[in-house]
Design a protein around this motif. Structure first.
Motif, PDB file in Angstrom:
ATOM      1  N   ALA A  39     -72.342  28.862 -91.836  1.00  0.00           N
ATOM      2  CA  ALA A  39     -72.886  29.850 -92.241  1.00  0.00           C
ATOM      3  C   ALA A  39     -72.228  31.096 -92.072  1.00  0.00           C
ATOM      4  N   SER A  40     -72.029  31.004 -90.685  1.00  0.00           N
ATOM      5  CA  SER A  40     -71.304  32.922 -90.058  1.00  0.00           C
ATOM      6  C   SER A  40     -70.463  32.637 -90.422  1.00  0.00           C
ATOM      7  N   ARG A  66     -77.151  33.059 -84.797  1.00  0.00           N
ATOM      8  CA  ARG A  66     -78.413  32.381 -85.371  1.00  0.00           C
ATOM      9  C   ARG A  66     -78.819  34.153 -85.566  1.00  0.00           C
ATOM     10  N   ALA A  67     -79.050  35.154 -84.725  1.00  0.00           N
ATOM     11  CA  ALA A  67     -79.080  36.290 -84.458  1.00  0.00           C
ATOM     12  C   ALA A  67     -79.090  37.045 -86.031  1.00  0.00           C
ATOM     13  N   THR A  68     -77.933  36.883 -86.285  1.00  0.00           N
ATOM     14  CA  THR A  68     -77.394  37.838 -87.590  1.00  0.00           C
ATOM     15  C   THR A  68     -78.016  37.350 -88.972  1.00  0.00           C
ATOM     16  N   TYR A  69     -78.920  36.367 -89.042  1.00  0.00           N
ATOM     17  CA  TYR A  69     -79.961  35.579 -90.582  1.00  0.00           C
ATOM     18  C   TYR A  69     -80.452  35.438 -90.491  1.00  0.00           C
ATOM     19  N   THR A  70     -81.013  34.644 -91.391  1.00  0.00           N
ATOM     20  CA  THR A  70     -83.021  34.552 -91.555  1.00  0.00           C
ATOM     21  C   THR A  70     -81.778  32.991 -91.693  1.00  0.00           C
ATOM     22  N   ILE A  83     -71.453  27.583 -75.967  1.00  0.00           N
ATOM     23  CA  ILE A  83     -72.262  27.022 -77.504  1.00  0.00           C
ATOM     24  C   ILE A  83     -73.356  27.654 -77.486  1.00  0.00           C
ATOM     25  N   ASP A  84     -74.680  27.882 -76.313  1.00  0.00           N
ATOM     26  CA  ASP A  84     -75.987  27.753 -76.777  1.00  0.00           C
ATOM     27  C   ASP A  84     -75.305  29.699 -77.004  1.00  0.00           C
ATOM     28  N   GLU A  85     -75.207  29.989 -76.292  1.00  0.00           N
ATOM     29  CA  GLU A  85     -75.251  31.353 -76.297  1.00  0.00           C
ATOM     30  C   GLU A  85     -74.514  32.383 -77.494  1.00  0.00           C
ATOM     31  N   LEU A  86     -73.396  31.431 -78.189  1.00  0.00           N
ATOM     32  CA  LEU A  86     -72.418  31.940 -78.850  1.00  0.00           C
ATOM     33  C   LEU A  86     -73.392  31.145 -80.310  1.00  0.00           C
ATOM     34  N   LEU A  87     -73.949  30.259 -80.120  1.00  0.00           N
ATOM     35  CA  LEU A  87     -74.780  29.656 -81.385  1.00  0.00           C
ATOM     36  C   LEU A  87     -76.643  31.046 -81.531  1.00  0.00           C
ATOM     37  N   ASP A  88     -76.721  31.354 -80.422  1.00  0.00           N
ATOM     38  CA  ASP A  88     -78.254  32.312 -80.112  1.00  0.00           C
ATOM     39  C   ASP A  88     -77.426  34.382 -81.000  1.00  0.00           C
ATOM     40  N   ARG A  89     -76.042  34.056 -80.733  1.00  0.00           N
ATOM     41  CA  ARG A  89     -75.640  35.410 -81.469  1.00  0.00           C
ATOM     42  C   ARG A  89     -75.695  35.292 -83.075  1.00  0.00           C
TER      43      ARG A  89
END
Length: 134
Positions: free
Chosen positions: A103-104, A19-23, A11-17
């Protein structure tokens, strides 16, 4: 059955991925955008949290399990505020985790300006922004 070296993300890696797609936006940025009419604040917290902690004035309440159906501009169950794919939406959960995944999901529906609130409702409240009783 063979085991591959590649594991699904945690889940932490998924959140990082994601969140990297928007501000993401801060509580003050979200408040300013909502006040200027540039963003729709959407509170996805469940009723018990809203009852306990209150509401953000002017935020549209749509629980997480209905979010995509209510905000898809082409959906048959959309809310009147779902006016088009260019709508800027700031998703707010309790602490800023579920809102990132939400949001994703909205991005996948073509709502390319969807974002979420860093720190969620709790950070909004800690920032001294207005909260009303539920």
């Amino acid at each position: 059955m063979t085991i591959t070296d590649e594991q699904p993300p945690g889940i932490d890696e998924l959140l990082d991925r994601v969140r990297a797609t928007y501000t993401r936006v801060s509580p003050h940025e979200a408040a300013e955008a909502a006040a200027s009419g540039d963003a729709l604040l959407v509170d996805i917290r469940y009723a018990a949290l809203r009852d306990r902690d209150g509401l953000i004035p002017g935020a549209l309440v749509i629980e997480r399990n209905e979010l995509e159906w209510r905000l898809d501009p082409r959906g048959s169950h959309r809310v009147p505020e779902a006016t088009g794919h260019d709508l800027r939406i700031v998703v707010i959960c309790n602490e800023g985790y579920a809102s990132s995944l939400a949001a994703s999901s909205l991005h996948q529906l073509g709502l390319h300006r969807a974002t979420d609130l860093t720190g969620g409702f709790q950070e909004w409240r800690r920032s001294g922004l207005p909260v009303t009783a539920a």
